[in-house]
Design a protein around this motif. Structure first.
Motif, PDB file in Angstrom:
ATOM      1  N   GLU A 107       0.824  -1.197   0.000  1.00 27.06           N
ATOM      2  CA  GLU A 107       0.000   0.000   0.000  1.00 27.06           C
ATOM      3  C   GLU A 107       0.867   1.260   0.000  1.00 27.06           C
ATOM      4  OE1 GLU A 107      -2.412   1.223   3.621  1.00 27.06           O
ATOM      5  OE2 GLU A 107      -3.848   0.103   2.422  1.00 27.06           O
ATOM      6  N   GLY A 108       0.410   2.262  -0.719  1.00 23.03           N
ATOM      7  CA  GLY A 108       1.126   3.537  -0.750  1.00 23.03           C
ATOM      8  C   GLY A 108       1.091   4.211   0.606  1.00 23.03           C
ATOM      9  N   HIS A 109       2.023   5.131   0.826  1.00 23.99           N
ATOM     10  CA  HIS A 109       2.101   5.797   2.125  1.00 23.99           C
ATOM     11  C   HIS A 109       0.920   6.734   2.344  1.00 23.99           C
ATOM     12  CE1 HIS A 109       5.972   4.071   2.908  1.00 23.99           C
ATOM     13  NE2 HIS A 109       6.372   4.438   1.708  1.00 23.99           N
ATOM     14  N   ARG A 110       0.690   7.617   1.401  1.00 25.61           N
ATOM     15  CA  ARG A 110      -0.473   8.503   1.484  1.00 25.61           C
ATOM     16  C   ARG A 110      -0.751   9.005   0.078  1.00 25.61           C
ATOM     17  NH1 ARG A 110       0.544  13.802   1.084  1.00 25.61           N
ATOM     18  NH2 ARG A 110       2.703  14.447   1.208  1.00 25.61           N
ATOM     19  N   PRO A 111      -1.992   9.307  -0.228  1.00 26.62           N
ATOM     20  CA  PRO A 111      -2.309   9.786  -1.577  1.00 26.62           C
ATOM     21  C   PRO A 111      -1.781  11.197  -1.812  1.00 26.62           C
ATOM     22  CG  PRO A 111      -4.271   9.769  -0.200  1.00 26.62           C
ATOM     23  CD  PRO A 111      -3.164   9.155   0.604  1.00 26.62           C
ATOM     24  N   THR A 112      -1.553  11.506  -3.069  1.00 26.67           N
ATOM     25  CA  THR A 112      -1.079  12.839  -3.434  1.00 26.67           C
ATOM     26  C   THR A 112      -2.228  13.826  -3.337  1.00 26.67           C
ATOM     27  OG1 THR A 112       0.522  11.897  -4.948  1.00 26.67           O
ATOM     28  CG2 THR A 112      -0.041  14.195  -5.299  1.00 26.67           C
ATOM     29  N   SER A 113      -1.979  14.938  -2.687  1.00 24.17           N
ATOM     30  CA  SER A 113      -2.954  16.023  -2.659  1.00 24.17           C
ATOM     31  C   SER A 113      -2.839  16.774  -3.980  1.00 24.17           C
ATOM     32  CB  SER A 113      -2.624  16.949  -1.490  1.00 24.17           C
ATOM     33  OG  SER A 113      -3.274  18.183  -1.636  1.00 24.17           O
ATOM     34  N   LEU A 114      -3.954  17.234  -4.514  1.00 21.94           N
ATOM     35  CA  LEU A 114      -3.893  17.967  -5.779  1.00 21.94           C
ATOM     36  C   LEU A 114      -3.016  19.205  -5.665  1.00 21.94           C
ATOM     37  CD1 LEU A 114      -7.508  17.652  -7.215  1.00 21.94           C
ATOM     38  CD2 LEU A 114      -5.438  16.511  -7.968  1.00 21.94           C
ATOM     39  N   GLY A 115      -2.919  19.802  -4.491  1.00 26.06           N
ATOM     40  CA  GLY A 115      -2.052  20.965  -4.295  1.00 26.06           C
ATOM     41  C   GLY A 115      -0.583  20.643  -4.535  1.00 26.06           C
ATOM     42  N   GLU A 116      -0.218  19.369  -4.376  1.00 31.33           N
ATOM     43  CA  GLU A 116       1.165  18.953  -4.606  1.00 31.33           C
ATOM     44  C   GLU A 116       1.508  18.870  -6.092  1.00 31.33           C
ATOM     45  OE1 GLU A 116       2.032  15.364  -2.424  1.00 31.33           O
ATOM     46  OE2 GLU A 116       0.958  16.114  -0.678  1.00 31.33           O
ATOM     47  N   LEU A 117       0.509  19.032  -6.960  1.00 30.45           N
ATOM     48  CA  LEU A 117       0.765  18.980  -8.398  1.00 30.45           C
ATOM     49  C   LEU A 117       1.386  20.268  -8.926  1.00 30.45           C
ATOM     50  CD1 LEU A 117      -2.492  17.231  -9.655  1.00 30.45           C
ATOM     51  CD2 LEU A 117      -0.272  16.212  -9.124  1.00 30.45           C
ATOM     52  N   ILE A 118       1.295  21.342  -8.156  1.00 32.74           N
ATOM     53  CA  ILE A 118       1.847  22.630  -8.604  1.00 32.74           C
ATOM     54  C   ILE A 118       3.344  22.468  -8.833  1.00 32.74           C
ATOM     55  CG2 ILE A 118       2.271  25.033  -7.942  1.00 32.74           C
ATOM     56  CD1 ILE A 118      -0.433  24.906  -6.442  1.00 32.74           C
ATOM     57  N   GLY A 119       3.775  22.895 -10.015  1.00 28.69           N
ATOM     58  CA  GLY A 119       5.175  22.781 -10.399  1.00 28.69           C
ATOM     59  C   GLY A 119       5.485  21.552 -11.232  1.00 28.69           C
ATOM     60  N   ARG A 120       4.562  20.587 -11.285  1.00 25.55           N
ATOM     61  CA  ARG A 120       4.787  19.395 -12.101  1.00 25.55           C
ATOM     62  C   ARG A 120       4.496  19.695 -13.567  1.00 25.55           C
ATOM     63  NH1 ARG A 120       2.918  13.823  -9.271  1.00 25.55           N
ATOM     64  NH2 ARG A 120       3.759  14.218  -7.209  1.00 25.55           N
ATOM     65  N   HIS A 121       5.100  18.900 -14.432  1.00 25.10           N
ATOM     66  CA  HIS A 121       4.880  19.061 -15.862  1.00 25.10           C
ATOM     67  C   HIS A 121       3.801  18.105 -16.335  1.00 25.10           C
ATOM     68  CE1 HIS A 121       9.100  20.926 -16.661  1.00 25.10           C
ATOM     69  NE2 HIS A 121       8.476  21.477 -15.635  1.00 25.10           N
ATOM     70  N   ALA A 122       3.044  18.531 -17.353  1.00 24.79           N
ATOM     71  CA  ALA A 122       1.979  17.721 -17.927  1.00 24.79           C
ATOM     72  C   ALA A 122       1.981  17.934 -19.436  1.00 24.79           C
ATOM     73  CB  ALA A 122       0.626  18.118 -17.328  1.00 24.79           C
ATOM     74  N   MET A 123       1.212  17.133 -20.157  1.00 28.57           N
ATOM     75  CA  MET A 123       1.101  17.233 -21.602  1.00 28.57           C
ATOM     76  C   MET A 123      -0.343  17.615 -21.944  1.00 28.57           C
ATOM     77  SD  MET A 123       2.798  16.848 -24.434  1.00 28.57           S
ATOM     78  CE  MET A 123       4.219  16.000 -23.819  1.00 28.57           C
ATOM     79  N   GLN A 145      -3.355  10.414 -15.159  1.00 26.52           N
ATOM     80  CA  GLN A 145      -4.537  11.205 -14.822  1.00 26.52           C
ATOM     81  C   GLN A 145      -4.787  12.234 -15.921  1.00 26.52           C
ATOM     82  OE1 GLN A 145      -6.309  10.534 -12.026  1.00 26.52           O
ATOM     83  NE2 GLN A 145      -4.855   8.932 -11.500  1.00 26.52           N
ATOM     84  N   ILE A 146      -6.033  12.426 -16.274  1.00 26.61           N
ATOM     85  CA  ILE A 146      -6.441  13.467 -17.213  1.00 26.61           C
ATOM     86  C   ILE A 146      -7.237  14.486 -16.405  1.00 26.61           C
ATOM     87  CG2 ILE A 146      -7.732  13.995 -19.317  1.00 26.61           C
ATOM     88  CD1 ILE A 146      -5.449  12.086 -19.878  1.00 26.61           C
ATOM     89  N   LEU A 147      -6.767  15.741 -16.394  1.00 26.61           N
ATOM     90  CA  LEU A 147      -7.423  16.782 -15.613  1.00 26.61           C
ATOM     91  C   LEU A 147      -7.850  17.930 -16.508  1.00 26.61           C
ATOM     92  CD1 LEU A 147      -4.891  16.961 -12.634  1.00 26.61           C
ATOM     93  CD2 LEU A 147      -7.124  15.851 -12.636  1.00 26.61           C
ATOM     94  N   PRO A 148      -8.996  18.561 -16.215  1.00 23.27           N
ATOM     95  CA  PRO A 148      -9.376  19.768 -16.957  1.00 23.27           C
ATOM     96  C   PRO A 148      -8.371  20.878 -16.658  1.00 23.27           C
ATOM     97  CG  PRO A 148     -11.017  19.230 -15.255  1.00 23.27           C
ATOM     98  CD  PRO A 148      -9.971  18.180 -15.203  1.00 23.27           C
ATOM     99  N   ARG A 159       1.704  20.043 -26.442  1.00 17.34           N
ATOM    100  CA  ARG A 159       2.724  20.891 -25.806  1.00 17.34           C
ATOM    101  C   ARG A 159       2.890  20.500 -24.346  1.00 17.34           C
ATOM    102  NH1 ARG A 159       4.157  25.990 -27.855  1.00 17.34           N
ATOM    103  NH2 ARG A 159       5.679  25.772 -26.179  1.00 17.34           N
ATOM    104  N   GLU A 160       4.112  20.638 -23.852  1.00 13.05           N
ATOM    105  CA  GLU A 160       4.380  20.390 -22.442  1.00 13.05           C
ATOM    106  C   GLU A 160       4.098  21.671 -21.667  1.00 13.05           C
ATOM    107  OE1 GLU A 160       7.688  18.270 -19.571  1.00 13.05           O
ATOM    108  OE2 GLU A 160       8.326  19.019 -21.533  1.00 13.05           O
ATOM    109  N   VAL A 161       3.446  21.515 -20.527  1.00 13.56           N
ATOM    110  CA  VAL A 161       3.068  22.662 -19.698  1.00 13.56           C
ATOM    111  C   VAL A 161       3.470  22.404 -18.258  1.00 13.56           C
ATOM    112  CG1 VAL A 161       1.117  23.377 -21.159  1.00 13.56           C
ATOM    113  CG2 VAL A 161       0.748  21.704 -19.335  1.00 13.56           C
ATOM    114  N   GLU A 162       3.433  23.487 -17.466  1.00 13.12           N
ATOM    115  CA  GLU A 162       3.688  23.395 -16.040  1.00 13.12           C
ATOM    116  C   GLU A 162       2.414  23.787 -15.307  1.00 13.12           C
ATOM    117  OE1 GLU A 162       6.622  25.229 -12.579  1.00 13.12           O
ATOM    118  OE2 GLU A 162       6.649  26.089 -14.591  1.00 13.12           O
ATOM    119  N   ILE A 163       2.077  23.036 -14.272  1.00 13.47           N
ATOM    120  CA  ILE A 163       0.888  23.347 -13.466  1.00 13.47           C
ATOM    121  C   ILE A 163       1.255  24.467 -12.506  1.00 13.47           C
ATOM    122  CG2 ILE A 163      -0.765  22.455 -11.777  1.00 13.47           C
ATOM    123  CD1 ILE A 163      -0.351  19.693 -13.129  1.00 13.47           C
ATOM    124  N   VAL A 164       0.465  25.565 -12.554  1.00  9.96           N
ATOM    125  CA  VAL A 164       0.763  26.722 -11.697  1.00  9.96           C
ATOM    126  C   VAL A 164      -0.275  26.923 -10.592  1.00  9.96           C
ATOM    127  CG1 VAL A 164       2.128  27.936 -13.445  1.00  9.96           C
ATOM    128  CG2 VAL A 164      -0.351  28.318 -13.334  1.00  9.96           C
TER     129      VAL A 164
END
Length: 179
Positions: A107-123, A145-148, A159-164
């Motif tokens: 089992e994973g330690h804890r799930p990722t909070s969506l706030g932790e996505l800031i700064g990650r790269h996405a397509m 994951q596919i997010l709006p 294009r590659e983007v950064e989540i702000v």
């Protein structure tokens, strides 16, 4: 205790334990819980919601009954039937304990909070217009994951983007310069 009484105890134990174990494994026995306060045992993989204790107790109960019936089929006396039943019960509880120990380590330690996505790269998977919505794809918690997504300027698909920023389940992104 007569032989028929003992066989009734073993049969009931096997049927009840097996039935409740199957129901709880399928998620249908959600209300069936063994209160942890009875045991006061804490093992590293045990949860505080008794979800681990229930299958261990039911595994013992089911296998105790089956072991007792095996002892009866082998025409053992009552004490030997009980000992065989307890031996089978301990084996059943140990098996459930081993399965939950393995599941706890996986089992994973804890799930990722969506706030932790800031700064990650996405397509970008669906082009984003200014003030409009598109979608972005990224991998976190071991899954794609596919997010709006929204952006201040148009961003083409691929294009590659950064989540702000994160707004509920949607993200705001900015375009990254081409590599």
């Amino acid at each position: 205790m007569s032989e028929s009484d003992l066989e009734l105890v073993f049969t009931s134990s096997a049927l009840l334990g097996t039935t409740f174990l199957i129901l709880s494994s399928l998620g249908l026995g959600a209300r069936l819980r063994v209160p942890m306060r009875l045991f006061r045992v804490h093992l590293p993989f045990m949860r505080r919601d008794d979800a681990t204790t229930t299958p261990i107790v039911l595994g013992f109960l089911a296998m105790f009954g089956i072991g007792g019936l095996v002892g009866a089929a082998l025409e053992q006396d009552a004490v030997d039937q009980l000992l065989i039943g307890v031996g089978f019960g301990v084996a059943g509880a140990s098996t459930a304990l081993g399965v939950f120990a393995a599941l706890g380590r996986a089992e994973g330690h804890r799930p990722t909070s969506l706030g932790e996505l800031i700064g990650r790269h996405a397509m970008v998977t669906v082009s984003i217009g200014p003030g409009g919505r598109g979608t972005v794809r990224l991998t976190y918690d071991g899954a794609i994951q596919i997010l709006p997504a929204t952006a201040e300027s148009s961003i083409a698909r691929g294009r590659e983007v950064e989540i702000v920023a994160v707004h509920g389940m949607a993200v705001t992104v900015r375009s990254l310069p081409p590599p």
